[in-house]
Write a protein that holds these residues in place. Structure first.
Motif, PDB file in Angstrom:
ATOM      1  N   SER A  32      -3.435  10.433  -9.779  1.00 48.80           N
ATOM      2  CA  SER A  32      -4.427  10.521  -8.696  1.00 48.80           C
ATOM      3  C   SER A  32      -4.261   9.354  -7.736  1.00 48.80           C
ATOM      4  O   SER A  32      -3.839   8.260  -8.143  1.00 48.80           O
ATOM      5  CB  SER A  32      -5.842  10.543  -9.270  1.00 48.80           C
ATOM      6  OG  SER A  32      -6.072   9.382 -10.055  1.00 48.80           O
ATOM      7  N   SER A  33      -4.588   9.573  -6.487  1.00 44.81           N
ATOM      8  CA  SER A  33      -4.397   8.563  -5.455  1.00 44.81           C
ATOM      9  C   SER A  33      -5.212   7.306  -5.767  1.00 44.81           C
ATOM     10  O   SER A  33      -6.381   7.386  -6.161  1.00 44.81           O
ATOM     11  CB  SER A  33      -4.832   9.131  -4.094  1.00 44.81           C
ATOM     12  OG  SER A  33      -4.663   8.168  -3.098  1.00 44.81           O
ATOM     13  N   GLY A  34      -4.575   6.151  -5.610  1.00 48.32           N
ATOM     14  CA  GLY A  34      -5.247   4.883  -5.843  1.00 48.32           C
ATOM     15  C   GLY A  34      -5.087   4.333  -7.256  1.00 48.32           C
ATOM     16  O   GLY A  34      -5.505   3.210  -7.543  1.00 48.32           O
ATOM     17  N   SER A  71       0.828  -1.207   0.000  1.00 46.16           N
ATOM     18  CA  SER A  71       0.000   0.000   0.000  1.00 46.16           C
ATOM     19  C   SER A  71       0.864   1.260   0.000  1.00 46.16           C
ATOM     20  O   SER A  71       0.547   2.252  -0.674  1.00 46.16           O
ATOM     21  CB  SER A  71      -0.924   0.000   1.225  1.00 46.16           C
ATOM     22  OG  SER A  71      -0.159  -0.068   2.417  1.00 46.16           O
ATOM     23  N   GLY A  72       1.981   1.241   0.741  1.00 46.31           N
ATOM     24  CA  GLY A  72       2.875   2.394   0.759  1.00 46.31           C
ATOM     25  C   GLY A  72       3.616   2.558  -0.569  1.00 46.31           C
ATOM     26  O   GLY A  72       3.888   3.683  -1.009  1.00 46.31           O
ATOM     27  N   TYR A 112       2.465   1.694  -3.573  1.00 43.55           N
ATOM     28  CA  TYR A 112       1.512   2.212  -4.564  1.00 43.55           C
ATOM     29  C   TYR A 112       1.342   3.727  -4.407  1.00 43.55           C
ATOM     30  O   TYR A 112       1.308   4.463  -5.410  1.00 43.55           O
ATOM     31  CB  TYR A 112       0.155   1.532  -4.396  1.00 43.55           C
ATOM     32  CG  TYR A 112       0.163   0.032  -4.606  1.00 43.55           C
ATOM     33  CD1 TYR A 112       1.073  -0.578  -5.466  1.00 43.55           C
ATOM     34  CD2 TYR A 112      -0.757  -0.779  -3.935  1.00 43.55           C
ATOM     35  CE1 TYR A 112       1.079  -1.946  -5.654  1.00 43.55           C
ATOM     36  CE2 TYR A 112      -0.771  -2.151  -4.123  1.00 43.55           C
ATOM     37  CZ  TYR A 112       0.165  -2.726  -4.970  1.00 43.55           C
ATOM     38  OH  TYR A 112       0.162  -4.090  -5.156  1.00 43.55           O
ATOM     39  N   ALA A 113       1.232   4.187  -3.177  1.00 43.58           N
ATOM     40  CA  ALA A 113       1.058   5.621  -2.943  1.00 43.58           C
ATOM     41  C   ALA A 113       2.283   6.408  -3.417  1.00 43.58           C
ATOM     42  O   ALA A 113       2.145   7.509  -3.981  1.00 43.58           O
ATOM     43  CB  ALA A 113       0.795   5.878  -1.454  1.00 43.58           C
ATOM     44  N   ALA A 114       3.490   5.858  -3.213  1.00 44.46           N
ATOM     45  CA  ALA A 114       4.711   6.550  -3.639  1.00 44.46           C
ATOM     46  C   ALA A 114       4.780   6.654  -5.159  1.00 44.46           C
ATOM     47  O   ALA A 114       5.224   7.678  -5.714  1.00 44.46           O
ATOM     48  CB  ALA A 114       5.923   5.834  -3.082  1.00 44.46           C
ATOM     49  N   THR A 158      -2.303   3.449  -9.024  1.00 41.26           N
ATOM     50  CA  THR A 158      -1.385   2.320  -9.112  1.00 41.26           C
ATOM     51  C   THR A 158      -1.975   1.079  -8.447  1.00 41.26           C
ATOM     52  O   THR A 158      -1.777  -0.046  -8.956  1.00 41.26           O
ATOM     53  CB  THR A 158      -0.034   2.677  -8.468  1.00 41.26           C
ATOM     54  OG1 THR A 158       0.519   3.818  -9.125  1.00 41.26           O
ATOM     55  CG2 THR A 158       0.941   1.520  -8.569  1.00 41.26           C
ATOM     56  N   LYS A 159      -2.685   1.240  -7.335  1.00 39.25           N
ATOM     57  CA  LYS A 159      -3.301   0.098  -6.651  1.00 39.25           C
ATOM     58  C   LYS A 159      -4.318  -0.595  -7.553  1.00 39.25           C
ATOM     59  O   LYS A 159      -4.361  -1.837  -7.626  1.00 39.25           O
ATOM     60  CB  LYS A 159      -3.970   0.568  -5.364  1.00 39.25           C
ATOM     61  CG  LYS A 159      -4.619  -0.559  -4.578  1.00 39.25           C
ATOM     62  CD  LYS A 159      -5.269  -0.055  -3.307  1.00 39.25           C
ATOM     63  CE  LYS A 159      -5.944  -1.197  -2.550  1.00 39.25           C
ATOM     64  NZ  LYS A 159      -6.590  -0.728  -1.306  1.00 39.25           N
ATOM     65  N   ASP A 212       2.211   6.740  -7.243  1.00 37.09           N
ATOM     66  CA  ASP A 212       1.239   7.755  -7.673  1.00 37.09           C
ATOM     67  C   ASP A 212       1.810   9.162  -7.516  1.00 37.09           C
ATOM     68  O   ASP A 212       1.633  10.021  -8.386  1.00 37.09           O
ATOM     69  CB  ASP A 212      -0.049   7.635  -6.840  1.00 37.09           C
ATOM     70  CG  ASP A 212      -0.868   6.410  -7.210  1.00 37.09           C
ATOM     71  OD1 ASP A 212      -0.631   5.853  -8.307  1.00 37.09           O
ATOM     72  OD2 ASP A 212      -1.725   5.998  -6.402  1.00 37.09           O
ATOM     73  N   LYS A 213       2.516   9.374  -6.445  1.00 39.08           N
ATOM     74  CA  LYS A 213       3.064  10.704  -6.182  1.00 39.08           C
ATOM     75  C   LYS A 213       4.161  11.048  -7.172  1.00 39.08           C
ATOM     76  O   LYS A 213       4.206  12.167  -7.705  1.00 39.08           O
ATOM     77  CB  LYS A 213       3.591  10.754  -4.749  1.00 39.08           C
ATOM     78  CG  LYS A 213       4.119  12.113  -4.344  1.00 39.08           C
ATOM     79  CD  LYS A 213       4.581  12.109  -2.899  1.00 39.08           C
ATOM     80  CE  LYS A 213       5.111  13.473  -2.485  1.00 39.08           C
ATOM     81  NZ  LYS A 213       5.558  13.488  -1.067  1.00 39.08           N
TER      82      LYS A 213
END
Length: 550
Positions: A333-335, A320-321, A323-325, A337-338, A327-328
């Motif tokens: 937008s958040s989510g 989860s961490g 995926y967020a990195a 890559t997940k 995206d940044k």
């Protein structure tokens, strides 16, 4: 058959039939010439004293060669005017034929013992105005060149009569010889022209070779000793992202920067890197750089963490961490890559033994291997994830997880990765990892009466919840039905709870054998203590409560 003239007559001459006539001097001399080793040419005549009354005064200029008489006629024609019996006393036979008697050479004649040279039967014009080439001293005279192999098609060759009859013209023979000499020079001229062309080709080839050697020699000198091409300054306002693969050295990094337009030459970059302290520590990843930078400026910027467009996966980090990195870094937008991971995980290169059963929260968990990965704007999330999975697959294969699983009491490589994720999550220091691995294996044993094969790890519960809380009440834990709740269910969780690093992986494959079953972070942070019995565990728990204020 070509007809040949004899004297001034018109009758053809047949070489198979010796000249016939009135039995005079000319006919018999021709007959004798056909048998002579001189091939029909007049023989050398000895001194006149051997012929009796024939005096040398009648032969002005005689020196062993046939010269024209003082009245202008050839010598043989003058002899023809005397009766045969007049010379019988001097060696002539009854038929008028000269006998084949050897004669001694004239000791005063330097040429007397030499064969007659070609053309010797013709009048010798040496010393006259018609001589060609100009006369030379006797010591430097050379024999005339041999006859041409064949006459030209347009020239009819007329040989002189064997006896030098009245029709023999020395001027015609001289003209013929001049023509042959003139014609003979043409091939020599052509040969010289061809030789000149060949020399020119050799010169051009040799000159081109020297030029090529000089050029490549200059390039070699420039590459080894010359100043490498380089830009000046900190670059233009245009930025570019350059990806540096893992294991790339200075030359490879310089080549990639040159292709991206950052530096002018790889040589300049290598030179700057060599002369910059710490520059050999440039790591793999994506770097945001400017175009047309000096090599020294590029090295300094790559050492600045702000230039790096990378995603760093830390040991034990959850997916989860990661995926967020991503995206940044990609400015998504958040989510984003997940969602891509949930849809594309089957196409990212997971090993065949990976478990994707329904109880597994994330099939990619434990397969995004810790490390630094390029992640710059414009790149695709699935491409970045695939690099991470590929790295994990290679590492796991290198450690031979399939073979090690049975030895350590688990079913397969997937379960070994799960154990490694637990060791990474619960251990606090490098020294803790091997002890933590033994705790896991001891609690999984069927004869474990201390915990009845329950791991009872807070980390598995937090993973299911997406939290990192170490203060969890017993009531809360017992009420959670998640398959990752190891307080409630015995054995391992469905899958890894994070991405283990190499230290945790090595400890998992090489645990201690001291009998550890319990552990407590007595300071609530990093100080983990281990126990073998339940009583020892209670003491450690009291210590923890005292330190945390419980």
């Amino acid at each position: 058959m070509t007809e040949y003239g004899r004297g001034q007559g018109s009758e053809p001459w047949n070489p198979e039939d010796p000249l016939s006539g009135d039995g005079g001097w000319g006919g018999q001399q021709a007959q004798q010439g056909s048998q002579s080793p001189y091939g029909g040419r007049p023989q050398h005549y000895p001194q006149a004293s051997e012929y009796g009354d024939w005096s040398q005064e009648q032969q002005p200029g005689y020196e062993g060669q046939q010269h024209p008489h003082h009245d202008g006629r050839p010598y043989d024609q003058q002899l023809a005017g005397h009766s045969r019996h007049q010379f019988h006393q001097g060696g002539w036979d009854a038929t008028g034929t000269l006998g084949q008697v050897p004669y001694a050479a004239d000791p005063g004649d330097p040429y007397g013992q030499q064969p007659v040279a070609y053309g010797g039967e013709q009048p010798d014009l040496y010393g006259t105005e018609d001589a060609y080439p100009p006369p030379e001293p006797p010591g430097r005279r050379r024999p005339e060149p041999g006859p041409e192999s064949e006459p030209a098609d347009d020239e009819e060759h007329v040989p002189a009569a064997a006896g030098g009859g009245a029709g023999d013209d020395g001027g015609h023979e001289l003209a013929t010889r001049r023509e042959r000499r003139g014609k003979g020079r043409k091939p020599v001229k052509n040969k010289k022209r061809r030789t000149g062309c060949a020399c020119m080709v050799v010169v051009l080839v040799f000159g081109g070779g020297l030029g090529g050697v000089g050029y490549f020699g200059y390039q070699f000198y420039q590459n080894r000793f010359g100043t490498a091409p380089d830009y000046a300054g900190d670059g233009t306002g245009e930025t570019v992202t350059v990806e540096i693969p893992k294991g790339a050295g200075g030359w490879e990094i310089g080549r990639r920067l040159k292709e991206a337009g950052v530096v002018k030459s790889a040589e300049a970059f290598v030179h700057a890197q060599t002369n910059t302290p710490g520059a050999d520590g440039i790591q793999a990843g994506a770097y945001l750089l400017k175009k047309e930078m000096s090599a020294a400026s590029a090295v300094r910027l790559m050492l600045d963490p702000r230039s790096q467009n990378n995603v760093i996966v830390t040991p034990g980090e959850r997916n989860s961490g990661v995926y967020a990195a991503i995206d940044k870094k990609l400015e998504l937008s958040s989510g984003t890559t997940k969602k891509i991971a949930e849809k594309q995980y089957k196409f990212l290169g997971l090993p065949a033994w990976a478990n994707n059963s329904g109880d597994v929260k994330d099939p990619l968990e434990g397969f995004l291997f810790p490390g630094t990965y390029p992640a710059a704007k414009g790149m695709k999330p699935d491409a970045i994830l695939k690099q991470m999975v590929t790295q994990a697959k290679q590492k796991y294969a290198a450690y031979g997880l399939d073979d090690k699983a049975k030895e350590l009491g688990v079913d397969n490589a997937f379960e070994l990765v799960t154990v490694a994720s637990l060791v990474q999550a619960e251990g606090k220091t490098h020294d803790d990892f091997r002890k933590m691995a033994e705790v896991v294996y001891n609690r999984l044993k069927p004869d474990n009466t201390e915990t009845n094969r329950k791991l009872q790890f807070d980390s598995t519960y937090n993973y299911a919840k997406g939290t990192s809380n170490i203060h969890i009440s017993e009531k809360e834990i017992n009420s959670d039905p998640s398959p990752y709740n190891t307080y409630r269910y015995p054995g391992l969780p469905p899958g890894p709870i994070g991405n283990p690093g190499e230290d945790a992986l090595k400890a998992t494959l090489n645990p201690t054998h001291d009998g550890w079953v319990y552990f407590v972070a007595t300071d609530g942070m990093s100080n983990t203590e281990f126990a073998k019995t339940y009583a020892e565990f209670l003491e450690l728990r009291d210590k923890f409560n005292a330190n945390s204020g419980n």
